[in-house]
Design a protein around this motif. Structure first.
Motif, PDB file in Angstrom:
ATOM      1  N   LYS A  12     114.478 113.384   6.755  1.00 60.08           N
ATOM      2  CA  LYS A  12     113.408 112.438   6.447  1.00 60.08           C
ATOM      3  C   LYS A  12     112.186 112.672   7.334  1.00 60.08           C
ATOM      4  CE  LYS A  12     115.010 110.054   3.080  1.00 60.08           C
ATOM      5  NZ  LYS A  12     114.338 110.176   1.762  1.00 60.08           N
ATOM      6  N   ALA A  13     112.393 113.017   8.591  1.00 56.22           N
ATOM      7  CA  ALA A  13     111.262 113.255   9.488  1.00 56.22           C
ATOM      8  C   ALA A  13     110.400 114.401   8.971  1.00 56.22           C
ATOM      9  CB  ALA A  13     111.771 113.563  10.897  1.00 56.22           C
ATOM     10  N   PHE A  14     111.032 115.498   8.553  1.00 58.45           N
ATOM     11  CA  PHE A  14     110.282 116.632   8.025  1.00 58.45           C
ATOM     12  C   PHE A  14     109.628 116.291   6.686  1.00 58.45           C
ATOM     13  CE2 PHE A  14     112.812 119.124  11.066  1.00 58.45           C
ATOM     14  CZ  PHE A  14     111.822 119.966  11.575  1.00 58.45           C
ATOM     15  N   ARG A  15     110.350 115.565   5.830  1.00 57.12           N
ATOM     16  CA  ARG A  15     109.812 115.240   4.510  1.00 57.12           C
ATOM     17  C   ARG A  15     108.589 114.333   4.614  1.00 57.12           C
ATOM     18  NH1 ARG A  15     112.804 116.424  -0.059  1.00 57.12           N
ATOM     19  NH2 ARG A  15     114.896 117.251   0.340  1.00 57.12           N
ATOM     20  N   PHE A  16     108.666 113.287   5.435  1.00 61.22           N
ATOM     21  CA  PHE A  16     107.532 112.382   5.564  1.00 61.22           C
ATOM     22  C   PHE A  16     106.342 113.088   6.199  1.00 61.22           C
ATOM     23  CE2 PHE A  16     110.475 108.697   5.057  1.00 61.22           C
ATOM     24  CZ  PHE A  16     109.745 108.034   4.097  1.00 61.22           C
ATOM     25  N   ALA A  17     106.603 113.959   7.173  1.00 63.96           N
ATOM     26  CA  ALA A  17     105.502 114.703   7.793  1.00 63.96           C
ATOM     27  C   ALA A  17     104.808 115.583   6.760  1.00 63.96           C
ATOM     28  CB  ALA A  17     106.024 115.546   8.954  1.00 63.96           C
ATOM     29  N   GLN A  38     111.405 105.331  -5.119  1.00 65.31           N
ATOM     30  CA  GLN A  38     112.861 105.485  -5.069  1.00 65.31           C
ATOM     31  C   GLN A  38     113.265 106.812  -4.434  1.00 65.31           C
ATOM     32  OE1 GLN A  38     114.083 105.022  -9.147  1.00 65.31           O
ATOM     33  NE2 GLN A  38     113.863 102.800  -9.131  1.00 65.31           N
ATOM     34  N   ARG A  39     112.501 107.867  -4.729  1.00 62.48           N
ATOM     35  CA  ARG A  39     112.853 109.186  -4.217  1.00 62.48           C
ATOM     36  C   ARG A  39     112.702 109.260  -2.703  1.00 62.48           C
ATOM     37  NH1 ARG A  39     110.564 114.118  -3.190  1.00 62.48           N
ATOM     38  NH2 ARG A  39     108.466 113.314  -3.546  1.00 62.48           N
ATOM     39  N   ILE A  40     111.618 108.701  -2.171  1.00 60.95           N
ATOM     40  CA  ILE A  40     111.412 108.797  -0.729  1.00 60.95           C
ATOM     41  C   ILE A  40     112.347 107.866   0.040  1.00 60.95           C
ATOM     42  CG2 ILE A  40     109.019 109.522  -0.967  1.00 60.95           C
ATOM     43  CD1 ILE A  40     108.122 106.721  -0.361  1.00 60.95           C
ATOM     44  N   GLU A  41     112.932 106.887  -0.652  1.00 56.38           N
ATOM     45  CA  GLU A  41     113.882 105.994   0.012  1.00 56.38           C
ATOM     46  C   GLU A  41     115.327 106.497  -0.071  1.00 56.38           C
ATOM     47  OE1 GLU A  41     113.360 102.134  -1.594  1.00 56.38           O
ATOM     48  OE2 GLU A  41     111.421 101.787  -0.615  1.00 56.38           O
ATOM     49  N   ASN A  42     115.551 107.582  -0.819  1.00 60.90           N
ATOM     50  CA  ASN A  42     116.895 108.153  -0.887  1.00 60.90           C
ATOM     51  C   ASN A  42     117.364 108.558   0.508  1.00 60.90           C
ATOM     52  OD1 ASN A  42     117.142 107.886  -3.636  1.00 60.90           O
ATOM     53  ND2 ASN A  42     116.485 109.976  -4.111  1.00 60.90           N
ATOM     54  N   GLY A  43     118.577 108.166   0.847  1.00 57.96           N
ATOM     55  CA  GLY A  43     119.129 108.486   2.156  1.00 57.96           C
ATOM     56  C   GLY A  43     119.020 107.345   3.150  1.00 57.96           C
ATOM     57  N   LEU A  44     118.103 106.424   2.922  1.00 54.23           N
ATOM     58  CA  LEU A  44     117.962 105.304   3.851  1.00 54.23           C
ATOM     59  C   LEU A  44     119.180 104.386   3.802  1.00 54.23           C
ATOM     60  CD1 LEU A  44     114.197 104.269   3.547  1.00 54.23           C
ATOM     61  CD2 LEU A  44     115.293 105.885   5.115  1.00 54.23           C
ATOM     62  N   GLY A  45     119.860 104.353   2.656  1.00 52.45           N
ATOM     63  CA  GLY A  45     121.081 103.553   2.569  1.00 52.45           C
ATOM     64  C   GLY A  45     122.151 104.048   3.523  1.00 52.45           C
ATOM     65  N   VAL A  46     122.207 105.375   3.716  1.00 58.98           N
ATOM     66  CA  VAL A  46     123.175 105.942   4.667  1.00 58.98           C
ATOM     67  C   VAL A  46     122.897 105.413   6.069  1.00 58.98           C
ATOM     68  CG1 VAL A  46     123.959 108.082   5.761  1.00 58.98           C
ATOM     69  CG2 VAL A  46     123.537 108.015   3.294  1.00 58.98           C
ATOM     70  N   SER A  84     111.744 103.085   6.766  1.00 55.59           N
ATOM     71  CA  SER A  84     111.436 102.035   5.784  1.00 55.59           C
ATOM     72  C   SER A  84     109.949 101.685   5.845  1.00 55.59           C
ATOM     73  CB  SER A  84     112.284 100.792   6.044  1.00 55.59           C
ATOM     74  OG  SER A  84     113.648 101.054   5.824  1.00 55.59           O
ATOM     75  N   ILE A  85     109.424 101.592   7.063  1.00 52.42           N
ATOM     76  CA  ILE A  85     107.990 101.324   7.227  1.00 52.42           C
ATOM     77  C   ILE A  85     107.172 102.488   6.680  1.00 52.42           C
ATOM     78  CG2 ILE A  85     106.151 101.004   8.928  1.00 52.42           C
ATOM     79  CD1 ILE A  85     108.216  99.513  10.662  1.00 52.42           C
ATOM     80  N   ASP A  86     107.594 103.721   6.994  1.00 55.64           N
ATOM     81  CA  ASP A  86     106.877 104.904   6.501  1.00 55.64           C
ATOM     82  C   ASP A  86     106.884 104.950   4.969  1.00 55.64           C
ATOM     83  OD1 ASP A  86     106.385 105.642   9.086  1.00 55.64           O
ATOM     84  OD2 ASP A  86     107.941 107.171   9.185  1.00 55.64           O
ATOM     85  N   ALA A  87     108.024 104.622   4.358  1.00 57.43           N
ATOM     86  CA  ALA A  87     108.109 104.624   2.898  1.00 57.43           C
ATOM     87  C   ALA A  87     107.171 103.587   2.305  1.00 57.43           C
ATOM     88  CB  ALA A  87     109.551 104.357   2.457  1.00 57.43           C
ATOM     89  N   GLY A  88     107.111 102.398   2.920  1.00 55.23           N
ATOM     90  CA  GLY A  88     106.200 101.370   2.436  1.00 55.23           C
ATOM     91  C   GLY A  88     104.745 101.789   2.558  1.00 55.23           C
ATOM     92  N   LYS A  89     104.402 102.450   3.670  1.00 58.64           N
ATOM     93  CA  LYS A  89     103.029 102.911   3.859  1.00 58.64           C
ATOM     94  C   LYS A  89     102.668 103.985   2.833  1.00 58.64           C
ATOM     95  CE  LYS A  89     102.548 102.012   8.829  1.00 58.64           C
ATOM     96  NZ  LYS A  89     102.372 102.635  10.169  1.00 58.64           N
ATOM     97  N   PHE A  90     103.602 104.886   2.560  1.00 57.46           N
ATOM     98  CA  PHE A  90     103.304 105.949   1.600  1.00 57.46           C
ATOM     99  C   PHE A  90     103.174 105.390   0.188  1.00 57.46           C
ATOM    100  CE2 PHE A  90     104.311 109.612  -1.119  1.00 57.46           C
ATOM    101  CZ  PHE A  90     103.387 110.527  -0.619  1.00 57.46           C
ATOM    102  N   THR A  91     104.032 104.428  -0.151  1.00 58.57           N
ATOM    103  CA  THR A  91     103.908 103.785  -1.459  1.00 58.57           C
ATOM    104  C   THR A  91     102.564 103.070  -1.581  1.00 58.57           C
ATOM    105  OG1 THR A  91     106.309 103.484  -1.599  1.00 58.57           O
ATOM    106  CG2 THR A  91     104.953 102.131  -3.038  1.00 58.57           C
ATOM    107  N   GLY A  92     102.139 102.409  -0.506  1.00 62.25           N
ATOM    108  CA  GLY A  92     100.821 101.775  -0.505  1.00 62.25           C
ATOM    109  C   GLY A  92      99.700 102.790  -0.663  1.00 62.25           C
ATOM    110  N   ARG A  93      99.905 103.966  -0.081  1.00 59.53           N
ATOM    111  CA  ARG A  93      98.911 105.042  -0.234  1.00 59.53           C
ATOM    112  C   ARG A  93      98.793 105.470  -1.697  1.00 59.53           C
ATOM    113  NH1 ARG A  93      99.050 109.970   4.135  1.00 59.53           N
ATOM    114  NH2 ARG A  93      96.818 110.479   4.059  1.00 59.53           N
ATOM    115  N   LEU A  94      99.939 105.585  -2.365  1.00 61.70           N
ATOM    116  CA  LEU A  94      99.933 105.939  -3.786  1.00 61.70           C
ATOM    117  C   LEU A  94      99.255 104.854  -4.622  1.00 61.70           C
ATOM    118  CD1 LEU A  94     103.544 107.388  -4.284  1.00 61.70           C
ATOM    119  CD2 LEU A  94     101.431 108.630  -3.805  1.00 61.70           C
ATOM    120  N   GLU A  95      99.542 103.602  -4.308  1.00 66.25           N
ATOM    121  CA  GLU A  95      98.945 102.505  -5.069  1.00 66.25           C
ATOM    122  C   GLU A  95      97.431 102.466  -4.883  1.00 66.25           C
ATOM    123  OE1 GLU A  95     101.092  99.211  -3.543  1.00 66.25           O
ATOM    124  OE2 GLU A  95     102.819  99.466  -4.889  1.00 66.25           O
ATOM    125  N   SER A  96      96.962 102.734  -3.665  1.00 67.47           N
ATOM    126  CA  SER A  96      95.518 102.748  -3.424  1.00 67.47           C
ATOM    127  C   SER A  96      94.849 103.873  -4.195  1.00 67.47           C
ATOM    128  CB  SER A  96      95.241 102.905  -1.922  1.00 67.47           C
ATOM    129  OG  SER A  96      95.734 101.807  -1.196  1.00 67.47           O
TER     130      SER A  96
END
Length: 236
Positions: A41-46, A125-133, A200-212
């Motif tokens: 996740k660290a590499f993917r979000f970066a 949904q895709r960027i949140e995959n794995g957070l359940g683990v 979770s915070i990073d996923a929310g920020k990225f989703t907000g970026r897409l919405e903007s």
């Protein structure tokens, strides 16, 4: 077990009861699993944020959107250029049928809005995959470690009963094994808990970026719909 070996993790594991061993192995595997998710996740979000920043800078440079979309290709991997391609494709298809009436323009905006919302939902949904683990490891590991601790303390009482005394040498090994299980549980839970909250915070920020960006795209299309045909052709 000597006093020095009480602090040796390998010795603690080898001397532990089979149940405590199973707890330790399960917690170690859970920790490895969570660390694999954390690193991924660290590499993917970066990478996502780096590409998004470069694309937003390109859009903000004033270059025509069609030129930027053409450079991105028909099926870009990143969601931001994919949103641009979707919006411009719908716009071009609508324009090929001639000037749009007010009702046709409203239908076009609604179609673009649905398409972008669908893409944002899928990407979220895709960027949140794995957070359940990470959530499962963070919440369950302390309790699993506690189970190992309770089992180890029960073994300590058994050794006291067998030896007929409460000498520290008798109970220390079992207590050390029990506490070691708790330590492994916390070692697995703490990084997973921190990473889960951060991502979770990073996923929310990225989703907000897409919405903007979706809002900006819809505003751009609305401006084109409000322009005169000659002005719209110049903008395209």
């Amino acid at each position: 077990m000597t006093e020095a070996s009480i602090l040796n993790p390998v010795t603690l594991f080898m001397e532990a009861d089979i149940v405590v061993k199973a707890v330790m192995v399960g917690l170690a595997l859970a920790s490895l699993w969570s660390w694999a998710v954390i690193i991924d996740k660290a590499f993917r979000f970066a990478a996502l944020n780096r590409t998004a920043a470069a694309f937003e800078a390109e859009v903000g440079s004033g270059r025509p959107l069609e030129e930027i979309a053409q450079r991105a290709g028909p099926s870009p991997a990143h969601p931001l250029p994919r949103m641009l391609v979707i919006a411009l494709t719908d716009w071009r298809e609508a324009r090929t049928r001639g000037a749009l009436t007010e009702g046709q323009g409203a239908m076009l905006m609604a179609r673009i809005d649905r398409a972008l919302d669908s893409l944002i939902a899928r990407e979220g949904q895709r960027i949140e995959n794995g957070l359940g683990v990470l959530s499962v490891v963070a919440t369950s590991s302390p309790f699993i470690g506690l189970f190992g601790t309770v089992w180890g303390i029960m073994n300590a009482f058994g050794r006291i009963a067998e030896a007929g005394n409460t000498n520290l040498t008798t109970v220390a090994p079992a207590i050390a094994e029990a506490l070691f299980a708790t330590a492994i549980g916390l070692a697995a839970a703490i990084p997973a808990y921190i990473a889960y909250n951060k991502f979770s915070i990073d996923a929310g920020k990225f989703t907000g970026r897409l919405e903007s960006f979706a809002d900006d795209l819809q505003a751009a299309v609305a401006r084109r719909l409000g322009a005169a045909p000659a002005d719209a052709r110049r903008e395209v």
